[in-house]
Scaffold this motif. Structure first.
Motif, PDB file in Angstrom:
ATOM      1  N   ARG A 188      38.015  11.106  17.376  1.00  0.00           N
ATOM      2  CA  ARG A 188      37.318  10.126  16.544  1.00  0.00           C
ATOM      3  C   ARG A 188      35.969  10.699  16.090  1.00  0.00           C
ATOM      4  NH1 ARG A 188      38.122   4.534  20.018  1.00  0.00           N
ATOM      5  NH2 ARG A 188      40.435   4.418  19.855  1.00  0.00           N
ATOM      6  N   TYR A 189      35.634  10.304  14.912  1.00  0.00           N
ATOM      7  CA  TYR A 189      34.351  10.778  14.371  1.00  0.00           C
ATOM      8  C   TYR A 189      33.176  10.301  15.207  1.00  0.00           C
ATOM      9  CZ  TYR A 189      37.139  11.789  10.221  1.00  0.00           C
ATOM     10  OH  TYR A 189      38.088  12.262   9.377  1.00  0.00           O
ATOM     11  N   THR A 190      33.293   9.108  15.761  1.00  0.00           N
ATOM     12  CA  THR A 190      32.198   8.531  16.542  1.00  0.00           C
ATOM     13  C   THR A 190      31.980   9.258  17.857  1.00  0.00           C
ATOM     14  OG1 THR A 190      33.748   6.919  17.460  1.00  0.00           O
ATOM     15  CG2 THR A 190      32.457   6.227  15.529  1.00  0.00           C
ATOM     16  N   GLU A 191      32.917  10.121  18.221  1.00  0.00           N
ATOM     17  CA  GLU A 191      32.796  10.858  19.467  1.00  0.00           C
ATOM     18  C   GLU A 191      32.141  12.230  19.271  1.00  0.00           C
ATOM     19  OE1 GLU A 191      36.688  11.078  21.041  1.00  0.00           O
ATOM     20  OE2 GLU A 191      36.854   8.925  21.462  1.00  0.00           O
ATOM     21  N   GLN A 192      31.836  12.579  18.051  1.00  0.00           N
ATOM     22  CA  GLN A 192      31.256  13.875  17.774  1.00  0.00           C
ATOM     23  C   GLN A 192      29.751  13.859  18.064  1.00  0.00           C
ATOM     24  OE1 GLN A 192      33.556  16.174  17.200  1.00  0.00           O
ATOM     25  NE2 GLN A 192      34.948  14.383  17.310  1.00  0.00           N
ATOM     26  N   ASP A 193      29.237  15.069  18.443  1.00  0.00           N
ATOM     27  CA  ASP A 193      27.809  15.183  18.811  1.00  0.00           C
ATOM     28  C   ASP A 193      26.879  14.828  17.649  1.00  0.00           C
ATOM     29  OD1 ASP A 193      28.589  15.969  21.316  1.00  0.00           O
ATOM     30  OD2 ASP A 193      28.448  18.123  20.857  1.00  0.00           O
ATOM     31  N   ASP A 194      27.190  15.306  16.459  1.00  0.00           N
ATOM     32  CA  ASP A 194      26.293  15.064  15.318  1.00  0.00           C
ATOM     33  C   ASP A 194      26.345  13.626  14.814  1.00  0.00           C
ATOM     34  OD1 ASP A 194      25.351  17.600  15.376  1.00  0.00           O
ATOM     35  OD2 ASP A 194      26.669  18.375  13.807  1.00  0.00           O
ATOM     36  N   TYR A 195      27.339  12.867  15.298  1.00  0.00           N
ATOM     37  CA  TYR A 195      27.422  11.460  14.886  1.00  0.00           C
ATOM     38  C   TYR A 195      26.151  10.706  15.318  1.00  0.00           C
ATOM     39  CZ  TYR A 195      28.820   6.543  14.829  1.00  0.00           C
ATOM     40  OH  TYR A 195      28.869   5.180  14.628  1.00  0.00           O
ATOM     41  N   GLN A 196      25.664  11.031  16.517  1.00  0.00           N
ATOM     42  CA  GLN A 196      24.496  10.331  17.040  1.00  0.00           C
ATOM     43  C   GLN A 196      23.227  10.621  16.218  1.00  0.00           C
ATOM     44  OE1 GLN A 196      24.908   8.081  19.321  1.00  0.00           O
ATOM     45  NE2 GLN A 196      27.090   8.615  19.542  1.00  0.00           N
ATOM     46  N   ALA A 197      23.249  11.761  15.518  1.00  0.00           N
ATOM     47  CA  ALA A 197      22.080  12.102  14.703  1.00  0.00           C
ATOM     48  C   ALA A 197      22.075  11.411  13.347  1.00  0.00           C
ATOM     49  CB  ALA A 197      22.015  13.617  14.506  1.00  0.00           C
ATOM     50  N   LEU A 198      23.185  10.791  13.005  1.00  0.00           N
ATOM     51  CA  LEU A 198      23.259  10.078  11.727  1.00  0.00           C
ATOM     52  C   LEU A 198      22.452   8.791  11.786  1.00  0.00           C
ATOM     53  CD1 LEU A 198      27.070  10.496  10.932  1.00  0.00           C
ATOM     54  CD2 LEU A 198      25.168  11.583   9.711  1.00  0.00           C
ATOM     55  N   ASN A 199      21.952   8.388  10.611  1.00  0.00           N
ATOM     56  CA  ASN A 199      21.219   7.115  10.558  1.00  0.00           C
ATOM     57  C   ASN A 199      22.209   5.963  10.603  1.00  0.00           C
ATOM     58  OD1 ASN A 199      22.225   6.766   7.902  1.00  0.00           O
ATOM     59  ND2 ASN A 199      20.436   7.882   7.051  1.00  0.00           N
ATOM     60  N   ALA A 200      21.687   4.747  10.706  1.00  0.00           N
ATOM     61  CA  ALA A 200      22.527   3.554  10.863  1.00  0.00           C
ATOM     62  C   ALA A 200      23.479   3.373   9.686  1.00  0.00           C
ATOM     63  CB  ALA A 200      21.636   2.331  11.029  1.00  0.00           C
ATOM     64  N   PHE A 201      23.004   3.731   8.491  1.00  0.00           N
ATOM     65  CA  PHE A 201      23.850   3.555   7.298  1.00  0.00           C
ATOM     66  C   PHE A 201      25.137   4.384   7.408  1.00  0.00           C
ATOM     67  CE2 PHE A 201      25.121   5.182   3.142  1.00  0.00           C
ATOM     68  CZ  PHE A 201      25.400   4.000   2.463  1.00  0.00           C
ATOM     69  N   TRP A 202      24.947   5.690   7.747  1.00  0.00           N
ATOM     70  CA  TRP A 202      26.118   6.561   7.784  1.00  0.00           C
ATOM     71  C   TRP A 202      26.970   6.298   9.023  1.00  0.00           C
ATOM     72  CZ3 TRP A 202      27.990   8.368   3.705  1.00  0.00           C
ATOM     73  CH2 TRP A 202      27.178   8.831   2.649  1.00  0.00           C
ATOM     74  N   GLN A 203      26.359   5.896  10.103  1.00  0.00           N
ATOM     75  CA  GLN A 203      27.166   5.527  11.279  1.00  0.00           C
ATOM     76  C   GLN A 203      28.080   4.348  10.957  1.00  0.00           C
ATOM     77  OE1 GLN A 203      24.585   4.837  14.632  1.00  0.00           O
ATOM     78  NE2 GLN A 203      24.211   7.043  14.989  1.00  0.00           N
ATOM     79  N   LYS A 204      27.543   3.385  10.212  1.00  0.00           N
ATOM     80  CA  LYS A 204      28.346   2.235   9.815  1.00  0.00           C
ATOM     81  C   LYS A 204      29.498   2.662   8.914  1.00  0.00           C
ATOM     82  CE  LYS A 204      27.990  -2.248   7.488  1.00  0.00           C
ATOM     83  NZ  LYS A 204      27.108  -3.163   6.746  1.00  0.00           N
ATOM     84  N   LYS A 205      29.174   3.570   7.966  1.00  0.00           N
ATOM     85  CA  LYS A 205      30.208   4.043   7.047  1.00  0.00           C
ATOM     86  C   LYS A 205      31.303   4.813   7.795  1.00  0.00           C
ATOM     87  CE  LYS A 205      28.636   2.486   3.140  1.00  0.00           C
ATOM     88  NZ  LYS A 205      29.419   1.458   2.390  1.00  0.00           N
ATOM     89  N   ILE A 206      30.900   5.620   8.790  1.00  0.00           N
ATOM     90  CA  ILE A 206      31.887   6.380   9.583  1.00  0.00           C
ATOM     91  C   ILE A 206      32.794   5.432  10.349  1.00  0.00           C
ATOM     92  CG2 ILE A 206      32.142   7.922  11.588  1.00  0.00           C
ATOM     93  CD1 ILE A 206      31.404   9.397   9.080  1.00  0.00           C
ATOM     94  N   LYS A 207      32.217   4.397  10.934  1.00  0.00           N
ATOM     95  CA  LYS A 207      33.022   3.410  11.656  1.00  0.00           C
ATOM     96  C   LYS A 207      34.008   2.721  10.719  1.00  0.00           C
ATOM     97  CE  LYS A 207      29.684   2.373  15.316  1.00  0.00           C
ATOM     98  NZ  LYS A 207      28.797   1.351  15.886  1.00  0.00           N
ATOM     99  N   GLU A 208      33.553   2.382   9.519  1.00  0.00           N
ATOM    100  CA  GLU A 208      34.449   1.759   8.533  1.00  0.00           C
ATOM    101  C   GLU A 208      35.574   2.717   8.150  1.00  0.00           C
ATOM    102  OE1 GLU A 208      31.945   0.674   5.311  1.00  0.00           O
ATOM    103  OE2 GLU A 208      31.063  -1.073   6.325  1.00  0.00           O
ATOM    104  N   LEU A 209      35.224   3.996   8.035  1.00  0.00           N
ATOM    105  CA  LEU A 209      36.237   4.994   7.680  1.00  0.00           C
ATOM    106  C   LEU A 209      37.289   5.124   8.780  1.00  0.00           C
ATOM    107  CD1 LEU A 209      37.179   7.256   5.769  1.00  0.00           C
ATOM    108  CD2 LEU A 209      35.652   8.814   6.989  1.00  0.00           C
ATOM    109  N   ALA A 210      36.806   5.091  10.016  1.00  0.00           N
ATOM    110  CA  ALA A 210      37.735   5.232  11.152  1.00  0.00           C
ATOM    111  C   ALA A 210      38.650   4.037  11.287  1.00  0.00           C
ATOM    112  CB  ALA A 210      36.942   5.439  12.435  1.00  0.00           C
TER     113      ALA A 210
END
Length: 389
Positions: A335-357
């Protein structure tokens, strides 16, 4: 009569002959001398007829000769008195004419006549001065014409007196206003107002010789006190302003030291807000601080530029983290949310990644990559240019 009688007449003849040969400078004094000599001569006793006749003849001739310049002088004085009388009569007529002019209370439109008080006062003083130097006239005539002149001046003097009284009252009112300004706490307002009072004072006419100078000295004293208070207040304000400048300069120095190493966007934004607050404090001061204002403006421009650069850098870094997260997730099959660089993303892109997943439809990687490249302004491979267009 005995011969010793001749001594006194001969002595008197010698004295009167002396003023015949050398007349006195003052004709009136010479005439009085002749008068006294004749009186003394008449008081003497009588001699022999022939001797007495000879002495009388000689004495009368000397008296006539001694009095001749006096008679000429008196004749000239009579002419002068006649001329002086004509001159004084002309002054009486001038006074009556001036009185008639200023006592006209209405004009053709029934409005009060405009009187040039200053000019009237000048004319009045000039008439009085001319009257005083107009020369002597016969005493029996002087009393009557002097009364006539003074009577003609009365209405003029009354108008001037009333004018002086009005001006006196007006200037006393201005002095009262100035005194009230003296206790006003706003000294700069008081200075502005007292300058207005000075203009009004100049527009008010003369208040008369007895009070004008006294009124002016009182008014001037109050003015001087008000301006002295302003000078003191200005000195205090300058001292306070100097202290405030030092305080604000110190505050700026503290901010510069605190944020000297600021490189992160949040720190730079805090520095910018602190500078804006300090600038607002500076411009709110009564005294202008142009040097300090320029310093802060220059510092703000520099910080604004740094913030803009930091935002661009952060945005690029976000794209890097985004692509890295997507690539790592695909390569690892996680899952994308499990990647190390995911935590460095801002709230906007984290939300978009979750929607994508959470989407069940499969996404074409090439399509998604191309879209991301377009959004981020990154060039695509040449073989995808047509598709990108």
């Amino acid at each position: 009569m005995a011969r010793p009688y001749l001594f006194r007449p001969l002595k008197l003849l010698a004295e009167i002959k002396a003023i015949v040969d050398t007349p006195l400078d003052n004709p009136n004094e010479q005439a009085e001398k002749v008068k006294q000599y004749r009186k003394t001569w008449n008081s003497l006793g009588h001699a022999d007829d022939d001797a007495e006749q000879s002495l009388n003849t000689e004495f009368n001739q000397l008296c006539e000769t001694a009095f001749a310049p006096c008679r000429l002088y008196f004749a000239e004085q009579e002419k002068l008195r006649a001329q002086h009388l004509i001159r004084r009569q002309s002054y009486v007529e001038q006074a009556k004419l001036l009185a008639e002019q200023i006592t006209q209370t209405t004009e053709t439109d029934n409005s009060p006549a405009e009187i040039d008080y200053k000019n009237v006062e000048v004319e009045l003083n000039q008439l009085i001065k001319q009257w005083q130097s107009a020369g002597q006239i016969d005493r029996e005539i002087y009393q009557g014409i002097n009364n006539e002149f003074n009577l003609a001046l009365q209405p003029i003097k009354l108008v001037i007196k009333n004018y002086h009284q009005e001006n006196k009252i007006a200037k006393q009112a201005l002095i009262g206003n100035a005194e009230s300004l003296l206790v006003n706490d706003d000294i700069f307002y008081a200075v502005t107002e007292v300058k207005s009072l000075q203009t009004q004072w100049r527009n008010i006419g003369y208040a008369g010789p007895k009070v004008e100078n006294k009124l002016w000295q009182n008014f001037r004293k109050i003015n001087d006190e008000i301006f002295a208070k302003r000078e003191l207040q200005s000195a205090l304000d300058k001292s306070a302003s100097t202290a405030k400048v030092a305080e604000l300069e110190s505050a700026l120095q503290v901010l510069e030291e605190k944020f000297a190493d600021a490189a992160q966007l949040e720190d730079l934004q805090q520095f910018e807000q602190a500078l804006q607050a300090l600038y607002k404090d500076i411009v709110s001061q009564k005294a202008k601080m142009p040097t300090l204002e320029k310093k802060i403006n220059a510092k703000e421009r520099m910080i604004t530029k740094k913030i803009a650069g930091c935002k661009v850098s952060n945005e690029k870094q976000q794209w890097h983290y985004l692509f890295s997260t997507l690539e790592q997730g695909i390569e690892n099959g996680q899952r994308y949310t499990e990647q190390d660089d995911y935590q460095a993303l801002n709230a906007f892109w984290q939300k978009k990644i979750k929607e994508l997943a959470s989407k069940k439809t499969e996404i074409n990687r090439e399509e998604a990559t191309l879209e991301l490249e377009i959004l981020s302004g990154i060039p695509s491979p040449s073989k995808l240019q047509q598709r990108r267009m």
